[in-house]
Design a protein around this motif. Structure first.
Motif, PDB file in Angstrom:
ATOM      1  N   VAL A  70      -8.764  42.897  34.223  1.00  0.00           N
ATOM      2  CA  VAL A  70      -8.021  43.974  34.877  1.00  0.00           C
ATOM      3  C   VAL A  70      -6.540  43.718  34.657  1.00  0.00           C
ATOM      4  CG1 VAL A  70      -8.074  42.791  37.114  1.00  0.00           C
ATOM      5  CG2 VAL A  70      -7.694  45.241  37.061  1.00  0.00           C
ATOM      6  N   CYS A  71      -5.773  44.799  34.529  1.00  0.00           N
ATOM      7  CA  CYS A  71      -4.322  44.696  34.351  1.00  0.00           C
ATOM      8  C   CYS A  71      -3.616  45.228  35.586  1.00  0.00           C
ATOM      9  CB  CYS A  71      -3.869  45.538  33.158  1.00  0.00           C
ATOM     10  SG  CYS A  71      -4.414  44.931  31.563  1.00  0.00           S
ATOM     11  N   LEU A  72      -2.414  44.774  35.773  1.00  0.00           N
ATOM     12  CA  LEU A  72      -1.493  45.372  36.735  1.00  0.00           C
ATOM     13  C   LEU A  72      -0.462  46.106  35.894  1.00  0.00           C
ATOM     14  CD1 LEU A  72      -0.112  45.821  39.500  1.00  0.00           C
ATOM     15  CD2 LEU A  72       0.953  43.585  39.203  1.00  0.00           C
ATOM     16  N   VAL A  73      -0.344  47.403  36.101  1.00  0.00           N
ATOM     17  CA  VAL A  73       0.592  48.223  35.341  1.00  0.00           C
ATOM     18  C   VAL A  73       1.801  48.493  36.219  1.00  0.00           C
ATOM     19  CG1 VAL A  73       0.904  50.343  34.019  1.00  0.00           C
ATOM     20  CG2 VAL A  73      -1.373  49.296  34.158  1.00  0.00           C
ATOM     21  N   THR A  74       2.973  48.068  35.753  1.00  0.00           N
ATOM     22  CA  THR A  74       4.191  48.198  36.547  1.00  0.00           C
ATOM     23  C   THR A  74       5.402  48.471  35.666  1.00  0.00           C
ATOM     24  OG1 THR A  74       5.619  47.121  38.197  1.00  0.00           O
ATOM     25  CG2 THR A  74       4.611  45.694  36.533  1.00  0.00           C
ATOM     26  N   GLY A  75       6.347  49.154  36.227  1.00  0.00           N
ATOM     27  CA  GLY A  75       7.634  49.337  35.573  1.00  0.00           C
ATOM     28  C   GLY A  75       8.633  48.289  36.016  1.00  0.00           C
ATOM     29  N   ASN A  76       8.217  47.420  36.924  1.00  0.00           N
ATOM     30  CA  ASN A  76       9.090  46.374  37.470  1.00  0.00           C
ATOM     31  C   ASN A  76       8.518  44.996  37.150  1.00  0.00           C
ATOM     32  OD1 ASN A  76      10.901  48.199  38.664  1.00  0.00           O
ATOM     33  ND2 ASN A  76       9.600  48.396  40.462  1.00  0.00           N
ATOM     34  N   MET A  77       8.578  44.621  35.902  1.00  0.00           N
ATOM     35  CA  MET A  77       8.000  43.350  35.473  1.00  0.00           C
ATOM     36  C   MET A  77       8.602  42.150  36.202  1.00  0.00           C
ATOM     37  SD  MET A  77       5.662  44.176  33.286  1.00  0.00           S
ATOM     38  CE  MET A  77       5.309  42.745  32.285  1.00  0.00           C
ATOM     39  N   LYS A  78       9.860  42.252  36.567  1.00  0.00           N
ATOM     40  CA  LYS A  78      10.521  41.106  37.214  1.00  0.00           C
ATOM     41  C   LYS A  78       9.997  40.855  38.633  1.00  0.00           C
ATOM     42  CE  LYS A  78      14.553  43.663  38.893  1.00  0.00           C
ATOM     43  NZ  LYS A  78      14.444  45.010  38.415  1.00  0.00           N
ATOM     44  N   PHE A  94       6.914  40.423  39.371  1.00  0.00           N
ATOM     45  CA  PHE A  94       5.643  39.713  39.285  1.00  0.00           C
ATOM     46  C   PHE A  94       5.763  38.525  38.335  1.00  0.00           C
ATOM     47  CE2 PHE A  94       4.716  44.138  40.300  1.00  0.00           C
ATOM     48  CZ  PHE A  94       3.921  43.984  41.436  1.00  0.00           C
ATOM     49  N   PRO A  95       4.841  37.558  38.473  1.00  0.00           N
ATOM     50  CA  PRO A  95       4.846  36.430  37.532  1.00  0.00           C
ATOM     51  C   PRO A  95       4.595  36.918  36.103  1.00  0.00           C
ATOM     52  CG  PRO A  95       3.388  36.005  39.407  1.00  0.00           C
ATOM     53  CD  PRO A  95       3.811  37.439  39.487  1.00  0.00           C
ATOM     54  N   LEU A  96       5.091  36.189  35.154  1.00  0.00           N
ATOM     55  CA  LEU A  96       4.896  36.528  33.746  1.00  0.00           C
ATOM     56  C   LEU A  96       3.467  36.150  33.351  1.00  0.00           C
ATOM     57  CD1 LEU A  96       6.187  37.566  31.151  1.00  0.00           C
ATOM     58  CD2 LEU A  96       6.943  35.227  30.686  1.00  0.00           C
ATOM     59  N   ARG A  97       2.640  37.171  33.170  1.00  0.00           N
ATOM     60  CA  ARG A  97       1.244  36.981  32.801  1.00  0.00           C
ATOM     61  C   ARG A  97       0.878  38.045  31.774  1.00  0.00           C
ATOM     62  NH1 ARG A  97       2.262  33.212  35.644  1.00  0.00           N
ATOM     63  NH2 ARG A  97       1.192  32.489  37.499  1.00  0.00           N
ATOM     64  N   ALA A  98      -0.023  37.728  30.870  1.00  0.00           N
ATOM     65  CA  ALA A  98      -0.437  38.675  29.827  1.00  0.00           C
ATOM     66  C   ALA A  98      -1.100  39.917  30.412  1.00  0.00           C
ATOM     67  CB  ALA A  98      -1.385  37.990  28.849  1.00  0.00           C
ATOM     68  N   TYR A  99      -1.689  39.809  31.586  1.00  0.00           N
ATOM     69  CA  TYR A  99      -2.401  40.926  32.203  1.00  0.00           C
ATOM     70  C   TYR A  99      -1.515  41.751  33.147  1.00  0.00           C
ATOM     71  CZ  TYR A  99      -3.089  36.936  35.329  1.00  0.00           C
ATOM     72  OH  TYR A  99      -2.904  35.818  36.095  1.00  0.00           O
ATOM     73  N   ILE A 100      -0.235  41.453  33.173  1.00  0.00           N
ATOM     74  CA  ILE A 100       0.733  42.291  33.892  1.00  0.00           C
ATOM     75  C   ILE A 100       1.535  43.006  32.816  1.00  0.00           C
ATOM     76  CG2 ILE A 100       2.663  42.369  35.502  1.00  0.00           C
ATOM     77  CD1 ILE A 100       1.458  39.879  36.843  1.00  0.00           C
ATOM     78  N   VAL A 101       1.362  44.321  32.758  1.00  0.00           N
ATOM     79  CA  VAL A 101       1.861  45.082  31.621  1.00  0.00           C
ATOM     80  C   VAL A 101       2.682  46.292  32.059  1.00  0.00           C
ATOM     81  CG1 VAL A 101      -0.090  44.369  30.170  1.00  0.00           C
ATOM     82  CG2 VAL A 101      -0.236  46.514  31.444  1.00  0.00           C
TER      83      VAL A 101
END
Length: 137
Positions: free
Chosen positions: A107-115, A117-124
């Motif tokens: 599962v991914c977390l889709v966000t326009g605010n990457m900062k 959240f932790p830097l992870r491949a599944y946070i996009v």
């Protein structure tokens, strides 16, 4: 191919502001069924609270229909404790739900605010989510 995703509120707001935008395309994929939204009651309450803010001037009926359609296509999960530090307490629920669902499936977390959240491949970003969908087709 279907993909599970937690959609951050900023993606939902951006989609409602401009449905032809990249976040709008992500929301459309969630309504179409290629993205399966991962939700819980707190996330839905956050969506409702933000989308009802007067500054956005969203039509109440449009918001209601959009959220109802999103909820119909969603899977629901709770969450447990997480070890990662999340800078904004309001973002905790999105990350915790993501991590809980990751115990079962990708599962991914889709966000326009990457900062936020932790830097992870599944946070996009929304663009990265569209790229993932395109690669899977």
């Amino acid at each position: 191919m279907k993909y599970y995703a937690v959609l951050d509120t900023n993606v939902i707001v951006s989609a409602m502001l401009k449905n032809s935008s990249v976040p709008g395309q992500v929301a459309a994929e969630a309504l179409k069924g290629d993205i399966i939204p991962v939700l819980n009651d707190e996330i839905i309450a956050e969506y409702e609270d933000v989308l009802k803010r007067p500054k956005f001037r969203f039509d109440a009926k449009t918001v209601k229909v959009f959220l109802e359609e999103l909820k119909k296509r969603a899977v629901y999960t709770g969450y447990g404790m997480i070890e990662d530090e999340i800078p904004d307490p309001k973002d905790f629920v999105f990350y915790a739900v993501l991590m809980e669902k990751r115990n079962e499936t990708d599962v991914c977390l889709v966000t326009g605010n990457m900062k936020h959240f932790p830097l992870r491949a599944y946070i996009v970003t929304p663009r990265e989510m569209l790229d993932i969908l395109q690669e899977g087709r």
